[in-house]
Design an enzyme around this catalytic site. Structure first.
Site, mmCIF file in Angstrom:
data_model
loop_
_atom_site.group_PDB
_atom_site.id
_atom_site.type_symbol
_atom_site.label_atom_id
_atom_site.label_comp_id
_atom_site.label_asym_id
_atom_site.label_seq_id
_atom_site.Cartn_x
_atom_site.Cartn_y
_atom_site.Cartn_z
ATOM 1 N N CYS A 1 -0.901 0.928 5.603
ATOM 2 C CA CYS A 1 -1.199 -0.092 6.910
ATOM 3 C C CYS A 1 -2.306 -1.003 6.748
ATOM 4 O O CYS A 1 -2.841 -1.133 5.651
ATOM 5 C CB CYS A 1 -1.884 0.916 7.807
ATOM 6 S SG CYS A 1 -1.389 2.595 8.275
ATOM 7 N N ASP A 2 -2.098 -2.179 7.383
ATOM 8 C CA ASP A 2 -3.003 -3.426 7.275
ATOM 9 C C ASP A 2 -3.060 -3.908 8.734
ATOM 10 O O ASP A 2 -1.993 -4.065 9.319
ATOM 11 C CB ASP A 2 -2.761 -4.302 6.113
ATOM 12 C CG ASP A 2 -3.780 -5.162 5.796
ATOM 13 O OD1 ASP A 2 -4.515 -4.644 5.020
ATOM 14 O OD2 ASP A 2 -4.131 -6.230 6.165
ATOM 15 N N THR A 3 -4.314 -4.589 9.313
ATOM 16 C CA THR A 3 -4.397 -5.277 10.477
ATOM 17 C C THR A 3 -5.191 -6.443 10.069
ATOM 18 O O THR A 3 -6.082 -6.636 9.106
ATOM 19 C CB THR A 3 -5.519 -4.334 11.234
ATOM 20 O OG1 THR A 3 -4.663 -3.186 11.448
ATOM 21 C CG2 THR A 3 -5.645 -5.106 12.502
ATOM 22 N N LYS B 1 0.919 -1.260 -0.199
ATOM 23 C CA LYS B 1 0.011 -0.154 -0.112
ATOM 24 C C LYS B 1 0.890 1.321 -0.058
ATOM 25 O O LYS B 1 0.488 2.267 -0.914
ATOM 26 C CB LYS B 1 -0.884 -0.088 1.107
ATOM 27 C CG LYS B 1 -2.214 -1.106 0.947
ATOM 28 C CD LYS B 1 -2.859 -1.138 2.263
ATOM 29 C CE LYS B 1 -3.816 -2.288 2.469
ATOM 30 N NZ LYS B 1 -4.684 -2.556 3.523
ATOM 31 N N GLY C 1 0.482 -3.904 10.454
ATOM 32 C CA GLY C 1 1.703 -3.474 9.801
ATOM 33 C C GLY C 1 1.591 -2.102 9.410
ATOM 34 O O GLY C 1 0.675 -1.713 8.827
#
Length: 185
Positions: free
Chosen positions: A66-68, A50, A103
């Protein structure tokens, strides 16, 4: 300028705890094409993808990807596809602990920093009646694991170990330290 490569209202709200000066840049990225050996490695790769996509569009700015994900015994629980998928996830989480990994990757020019924050979340037992009630709310949708720690699911979560904001989707304190390392933006 600081650019958040996300359309998430929760991430906007959390980033505003650090600075009111940023723009959002939602991206259409095929996340299914990105794989990794572990859930933590997956969020690191997704955040990087991203950030790289945003940096290509905004090369002079400091961009954040970001990623969750929710990690239950090494299996990734993403956003539920439908009611039954959400019910299955919440039944699996009921009465157990799991991990939430977020992240974050920041890029400005040739400078790049990344982090993965992990929080352990403990769920109490969820009865069939409570599950039906919760699934009738708008809350399970568009959230990893089908729940929002900051919302109605709080009644199911007796404790966490680690960063609360990480479970919401952005580890505020860790991100603040990362952004400080970049200097002015």
């Amino acid at each position: 300028m600081l650019v958040l490569a996300s359309g998430s209202p929760r991430r906007r709200e959390l980033l505003a705890l650090i600075t009111p000066e940023f723009e959002t840049l939602p991206l259409d990225l095929d996340e299914r094409a990105i794989t990794a050996d572990t859930p933590a490695a997956l969020v690191e790769r997704l955040a990087a993808a991203k950030a790289e996509a945003a940096a290509a569009l905004r090369p002079k700015d400091l961009v954040l990807g970001c990623d969750t994900v929710v990690d239950l015994d090494g299996a990734v629980l993403g956003k539920p596809r439908n009611r039954e998928d959400a019910a299955e996830m919440l039944r699996a989480l009921s009465g157990r602990a799991h991990l939430v990994h977020t992240g974050v990757c920041a890029i400005r020019g040739d400078e790049r920093r990344s982090l993965v924050e992990t929080t352990r979340v403990y769920f109490g037992e969820i009865s069939a009646e409570e599950l039906d009630w919760y699934l009738d709310t708008d809350e399970p949708w568009d959230k990893a694991g089908g729940y929002a720690v900051q919302g109605l699911a709080a009644r199911f979560i007796p404790r966490i170990e680690g960063c609360y904001h990480n479970v919401m989707g952005l580890p505020v304190a860790a991100l603040y330290q990362m952004l400080r390392a970049f200097g002015p933006y």
